[in-house]
Design a protein around this motif. Structure first.
Motif, PDB file in Angstrom:
ATOM      1  N   PRO A  69      48.834  37.295  49.392  1.00 16.21           N
ATOM      2  CA  PRO A  69      48.583  38.370  48.900  1.00 16.21           C
ATOM      3  C   PRO A  69      47.598  39.416  49.485  1.00 16.21           C
ATOM      4  O   PRO A  69      46.931  38.667  50.594  1.00 16.21           O
ATOM      5  CB  PRO A  69      47.860  38.169  47.364  1.00 16.21           C
ATOM      6  N   VAL A  70      47.465  40.523  49.187  1.00 17.72           N
ATOM      7  CA  VAL A  70      46.494  41.443  49.823  1.00 17.72           C
ATOM      8  C   VAL A  70      45.502  42.031  48.762  1.00 17.72           C
ATOM      9  O   VAL A  70      45.628  42.279  47.723  1.00 17.72           O
ATOM     10  CB  VAL A  70      47.164  42.790  50.499  1.00 17.72           C
ATOM     11  N   ALA A  71      44.076  41.684  49.413  1.00 17.88           N
ATOM     12  CA  ALA A  71      43.060  42.178  48.421  1.00 17.88           C
ATOM     13  C   ALA A  71      42.953  43.513  48.290  1.00 17.88           C
ATOM     14  O   ALA A  71      42.955  44.349  49.170  1.00 17.88           O
ATOM     15  CB  ALA A  71      41.696  41.576  48.891  1.00 17.88           C
ATOM     16  N   PRO A  72      42.874  44.117  46.872  1.00 16.39           N
ATOM     17  CA  PRO A  72      42.684  45.527  46.727  1.00 16.39           C
ATOM     18  C   PRO A  72      41.187  46.076  47.212  1.00 16.39           C
ATOM     19  O   PRO A  72      40.409  45.124  47.239  1.00 16.39           O
ATOM     20  CB  PRO A  72      43.008  45.575  45.263  1.00 16.39           C
ATOM     21  N   THR A 107      39.032  42.236  43.184  1.00 23.75           N
ATOM     22  CA  THR A 107      38.590  42.411  44.559  1.00 23.75           C
ATOM     23  C   THR A 107      39.127  41.600  45.393  1.00 23.75           C
ATOM     24  O   THR A 107      38.957  41.843  46.696  1.00 23.75           O
ATOM     25  CB  THR A 107      37.012  42.541  44.429  1.00 23.75           C
ATOM     26  N   ALA A 108      39.460  40.314  45.073  1.00 24.78           N
ATOM     27  CA  ALA A 108      39.913  39.256  45.960  1.00 24.78           C
ATOM     28  C   ALA A 108      41.511  39.330  46.069  1.00 24.78           C
ATOM     29  O   ALA A 108      42.365  39.621  45.090  1.00 24.78           O
ATOM     30  CB  ALA A 108      39.206  38.013  45.587  1.00 24.78           C
ATOM     31  N   ALA A 109      42.082  38.393  46.882  1.00 22.44           N
ATOM     32  CA  ALA A 109      43.538  38.140  47.082  1.00 22.44           C
ATOM     33  C   ALA A 109      43.993  37.170  46.078  1.00 22.44           C
ATOM     34  O   ALA A 109      45.180  37.310  45.811  1.00 22.44           O
ATOM     35  CB  ALA A 109      43.650  37.948  48.533  1.00 22.44           C
ATOM     36  N   LYS A 110      42.903  36.214  45.612  1.00 27.31           N
ATOM     37  CA  LYS A 110      43.523  35.299  44.521  1.00 27.31           C
ATOM     38  C   LYS A 110      42.694  35.574  43.401  1.00 27.31           C
ATOM     39  O   LYS A 110      41.537  35.693  43.621  1.00 27.31           O
ATOM     40  CB  LYS A 110      43.361  34.029  45.296  1.00 27.31           C
ATOM     41  N   ALA A 170      36.811  32.307  47.346  1.00 27.82           N
ATOM     42  CA  ALA A 170      37.820  33.208  47.649  1.00 27.82           C
ATOM     43  C   ALA A 170      38.650  33.955  46.430  1.00 27.82           C
ATOM     44  O   ALA A 170      39.473  34.615  46.613  1.00 27.82           O
ATOM     45  CB  ALA A 170      38.871  32.221  48.303  1.00 27.82           C
ATOM     46  N   TYR A 171      38.056  33.338  45.224  1.00 27.17           N
ATOM     47  CA  TYR A 171      38.868  33.835  43.861  1.00 27.17           C
ATOM     48  C   TYR A 171      38.051  34.849  43.226  1.00 27.17           C
ATOM     49  O   TYR A 171      36.727  35.013  43.278  1.00 27.17           O
ATOM     50  CB  TYR A 171      38.980  32.700  42.919  1.00 27.17           C
TER      51      TYR A 171
END
Length: 450
Positions: free
Chosen positions: A12-15, A330-333, A414-415
């Motif tokens: 995924p890509v973080a927004p 805000t994160a990818a996960k 990371a979440y």
């Protein structure tokens, strides 16, 4: 913890992070309080003697109390900018804090003004009190408003709230409007800061009329427009787990509401025993153009009665409210942690959140897992992870400590973590997440506790 489906989604890509207006609202409120104190300062040449100091302090407390009353009303207005961008639970906490300030300022105003007047007139305190209440203009109405406001404050205390029903608390709380209305007149007729001062008087009218306009627009006219336009009715009621039921509500052009997964409405079912109570329930599935679904656990009289709603029952709804949406990501996960019926908003997010998503669902027994079949199907369909945290065979609770969460999910920093469940559960998990190093800004939660 039991695991269902360990397949991974594509990387995924973080927004980008979205700025929150949360800090600006308290700053604006405190700036208004400073302006009120400046109003007193500009109108006070000097303070002389004990009576002067007492009455001066009483005037300041009275002005701030009057200002706090307007803030209270504005925070009760359910303004979408606050309810959706900041979160209903945070606005409710601000409202509760403002209420405590209001009661303290009210008591200080009464005590200081009456003591100052008694010292100024060299009269007994009781005699001075009766003179002020019975002879001063608008003071009988102000006294009635004071009694009502104190009653609202008493019934809002946590110890009293535990012993009273929601309906009783709700209708006593609504009397705040009557209290503010009754007390407004004496502020202008007796307030030295307003007599003969058109600018200050205009400011005070604008403050109160602005708060009243917010209430009329967002608590009366907007819900009336919503319900007259969308014509909501109960379509069906389905059992999901012991004491847990889903209610499907059908309506017209529901996509125009702009409701999003993770949000909630305040629902009023126009059926015997339910029509006088408005209760918040989250959407338990992404909304569609013609229907929405909520899932309710029987925790009290109102929620238990939802189980026997008949198809065709008219529904009066207000919303959507809440900021527990994908906008917070805000994160990818994303890690979703649900306890009990807290699964309802997270089930909708589990289906729709982009990126890599993991759901941890806490329940006592496997049969208490509401919407379990849907969750497992969603996990398989989107390659997400689903884990259950159930009690052991002898009732022992699963380990949800910071160390256990790190072992299960790796680097928690990371979440983005979405958290929903009973108050005690949510508080414990929040503390463990913080102990595991998750920043506060990445722990997203809302509570319906009042």
């Amino acid at each position: 913890m039991q695991t269902v489906d360990e397949r991974r989604a594509a990387p995924p890509v973080a927004p980008p992070a979205r700025p929150s207006p949360a800090a600006g609202v308290p700053a604006a409120i405190w700036a208004g309080a400073a302006a009120v104190i400046a109003l007193w300062w500009s109108d006070t040449a000097s303070v002389v003697g004990t009576a002067g100091w007492l009455t001066g302090a009483g005037r300041i407390a009275g002005l701030l109390c009057g200002y706090a009353c307007a803030v209270l009303v504005a925070l009760m207005a359910r303004v979408p900018l606050l309810e959706r961008r900041i979160g209903s639970d945070r606005v409710a906490r601000w409202h509760a804090m403002a209420g405590r300030y209001t009661i303290c300022l009210l008591l200080a105003h009464i005590a200081l003004i009456l003591t100052g007047y008694a010292a100024q007139d060299h009269a007994p305190l009781l005699h001075e009190t009766l003179t002020v209440v019975l002879d001063y203009p608008d003071m009988l109405k102000a006294t009635a408003g004071t009694v009502i406001l104190l009653a609202v404050g008493v019934t809002s205390a946590r110890a009293v709230r535990r012993r009273t029903g929601y309906e009783f608390w709700y209708y006593v709380h609504l009397l705040t409007y009557a209290a503010v209305f009754l007390a407004f007149g004496h502020q202008l007729t007796l307030g030295n800061d307003f007599n003969g001062k058109p600018v200050a008087t205009a400011f005070w009218y604008a403050l109160y009329l602005g708060a009243a306009a917010l209430v009329v627009w967002f608590r009366l006219l907007t819900p009336w427009r919503l319900n007259s336009r969308h014509r909501l009715r109960v379509e069906s009621v389905h059992p999901e787990a012991p004491g847990v039921y889903s209610v499907v509500v059908r309506g017209r052009r529901l996509d125009e509401l702009g409701a999003r997964p993770g949000q909630f409405f305040r629902w009023r079912f126009l059926a015997p025993g339910l029509a006088w109570t408005s209760t918040p329930y989250s959407l338990s599935a992404p909304p569609r153009a013609d229907r929405m679904r909520i899932t309710v656990k029987a925790l009290g009289g109102h929620s238990a009665a939802v189980a026997v709603l008949r198809p065709g029952t008219r529904v009066w709804a207000e919303g959507p409210y809440g900021s527990l949406t994908a906008d917070r990501r805000t994160a990818a996960k994303s890690l979703l942690i649900a306890g009990g019926v807290g699964i309802t908003p997270l089930r909708a997010l589990f289906e729709t959140l982009p990126g890599e998503v993991t759901l941890l669902y806490r329940a006592r027994r496997a049969e208490d897992l509401a919407l379990g079949g849907e969750l497992e199907a969603l996990a398989r369909r989107r390659g997400a992870r689903l884990r259950y945290a159930l009690n052991g065979p002898h009732g022992e609770r699963p380990d949800l400590s910071a160390a256990a969460l790190r072992t299960a999910f790796g680097d928690l920093t990371a979440y983005d973590v979405y958290l929903c469940g009973p108050h005690g559960f949510a508080r414990y998990v929040y503390e463990q997440l913080r102990a595991a190093g998750v920043p506060d800004r990445r722990i997203h939660h809302e509570s319906f506790e009042l």
